[in-house]
Design a protein around this motif. Sequence first.
Motif, mmCIF file in Angstrom:
data_model
loop_
_atom_site.group_PDB
_atom_site.id
_atom_site.type_symbol
_atom_site.label_atom_id
_atom_site.label_comp_id
_atom_site.label_asym_id
_atom_site.label_seq_id
_atom_site.Cartn_x
_atom_site.Cartn_y
_atom_site.Cartn_z
ATOM 1 N N ARG A 279 -4.646 -0.778 -16.823
ATOM 2 C CA ARG A 279 -5.382 0.245 -16.164
ATOM 3 C C ARG A 279 -5.951 1.296 -16.772
ATOM 4 N NH1 ARG A 279 -7.574 0.439 -10.510
ATOM 5 N NH2 ARG A 279 -9.608 2.088 -10.952
ATOM 6 N N SER B 152 -4.903 11.119 -12.889
ATOM 7 C CA SER B 152 -4.934 9.876 -12.160
ATOM 8 C C SER B 152 -3.840 9.274 -12.581
ATOM 9 C CB SER B 152 -6.114 9.231 -12.169
ATOM 10 O OG SER B 152 -5.962 7.791 -11.657
ATOM 11 N N TRP B 153 -3.569 9.197 -13.717
ATOM 12 C CA TRP B 153 -2.534 8.625 -14.493
ATOM 13 C C TRP B 153 -1.071 9.164 -13.810
ATOM 14 C CZ3 TRP B 153 0.321 4.800 -16.171
ATOM 15 C CH2 TRP B 153 1.677 5.255 -16.890
ATOM 16 N N ARG C 245 -0.445 8.061 -10.192
ATOM 17 C CA ARG C 245 -0.324 6.657 -10.043
ATOM 18 C C ARG C 245 1.231 6.273 -10.492
ATOM 19 N NH1 ARG C 245 -3.167 1.971 -9.292
ATOM 20 N NH2 ARG C 245 -4.763 3.519 -8.426
ATOM 21 N N THR C 246 1.496 7.021 -11.595
ATOM 22 C CA THR C 246 2.834 6.677 -12.193
ATOM 23 C C THR C 246 4.077 7.408 -11.044
ATOM 24 O OG1 THR C 246 2.155 7.204 -14.127
ATOM 25 C CG2 THR C 246 4.595 7.363 -13.922
ATOM 26 N N TYR D 36 3.569 7.551 -7.880
ATOM 27 C CA TYR D 36 3.657 6.529 -6.631
ATOM 28 C C TYR D 36 4.547 5.502 -6.830
ATOM 29 C CZ TYR D 36 2.144 2.725 -3.693
ATOM 30 O OH TYR D 36 2.189 1.684 -2.655
ATOM 31 N N TRP D 37 4.349 4.859 -8.090
ATOM 32 C CA TRP D 37 5.408 3.707 -8.498
ATOM 33 C C TRP D 37 6.669 4.145 -8.658
ATOM 34 C CZ3 TRP D 37 3.246 -0.404 -6.910
ATOM 35 C CH2 TRP D 37 1.693 -0.616 -7.245
ATOM 36 N N VAL E 297 -0.223 -0.532 -14.664
ATOM 37 C CA VAL E 297 -0.786 0.785 -14.807
ATOM 38 C C VAL E 297 -1.041 0.979 -16.066
ATOM 39 C CG1 VAL E 297 -0.202 3.140 -14.422
ATOM 40 C CG2 VAL E 297 0.763 1.494 -12.699
#
Length: 400
Positions: free
Chosen positions: A287, A326-327, A330-331, A333-334, A284
């Motif tokens: 990215r 977005s970050w 995504r964070t 989600y992980w 991540v």
Amino acid sequence: MPEIPNPILSVGDLNRAIASSLQDQFDSVWVSGEVSNFKAYDSGHWYFSLKDEEGQIRCVMFRGKNAQVGFMPQSGDLVEVGASLGLYVPRGDVQLTVQVMRRAGMGGLFEAFLKLKAKLAKEGLFEADRKRPIPTHPRAIGIVTSPQAAALKDVLSTLSRRAPHIPIVIYPTLVQGPEAPPNIIAALEHANREAVVDVILLVRGGGSIEDLWAFNHEQLAYAIAESRLPIVCGVGHETDTTIADFVADLRAPTPTGAAEMAAPRRDQLLAELASFKQGMTQAVERRLEREAQTLDQFALRLNHALPNPERMREQIQNLRQRLGQSWMVRTQYWQRHQQHLTAQLEALSPQRTLERGYAVILQEGAGAVRKPDQLLAQHDYRIQLAEGSAEVTLAKVKPQ
């Protein structure tokens, strides 16, 4: 002066002639005796002597032949060997070149073992391509053995140490005597019918060839081959070899070794989970860095293309906000994925089950009680609870 015979032989020629004569006359002999001065060299070859009260003879058994013996001879062992008689030319020593070795007095059983082994090998029961893979993360492990066997305690101890979160199901059976083969077959069939385990450990401690003979039974070999569940066979000590070892999907040197091969270590699973977490975090971050660099390039292009600086700053701010969102998504989600994996691992722990109000009734020497007919009045049991255990004696049992 006595007449000298013609031709005159060298020592080497004479020794070779003697060796040839011995091989012609004693091409194949069986000899029994006591092993002495046994040495196994790094080359894999064995050198020793056979002796009795009347004499001794040197022996050699080359690598490849001795791999089929099934046990490691020791000085003092009584054995029977099939060999050819010859002479070691450089030293002029008479020696036996051993092709086959068996323990003394075991000739009939050993010959039956070799005959059955050859038959099953011809039928393809030992082929690697028919072996089933052993699951790396089994949901449950089945054990086929005698409840009174010391091997069971070793296996349970190893599984408890390596993978306490994996449930265990014991399928009791006889492991010695004429009734053992049909008992073992029935236990394997029961495990396959229930299909509550992902792998079966077929285990028994060491013993003589007679003690382990149940595992050389032809019908048992077919039952192992036909099992839908993969089987790890850990019978006897490392040097013991049975037909069941050859047919099983994986042979372990000992019962403890079978448990180690079937169960992953809990600390290794946690380490793998931590490694996954680190890898995902790094992915991540990489990215995010790439997107930030792309954003800078877009900003540079906008500065050159658009005459309105205020509009450009507004677009840059919008892009930064989108990147931040977005970050964050995504964070999160992980993080949720990591929490899900951690919760799954915790849910598999027997301790979590006990904390939900369940209890386990344990019987000395037989493990967990699973059926009402296993409960007996005036018998002692141990109840395992979430915060400890208690010893109880049942006054009355009323099955329902």
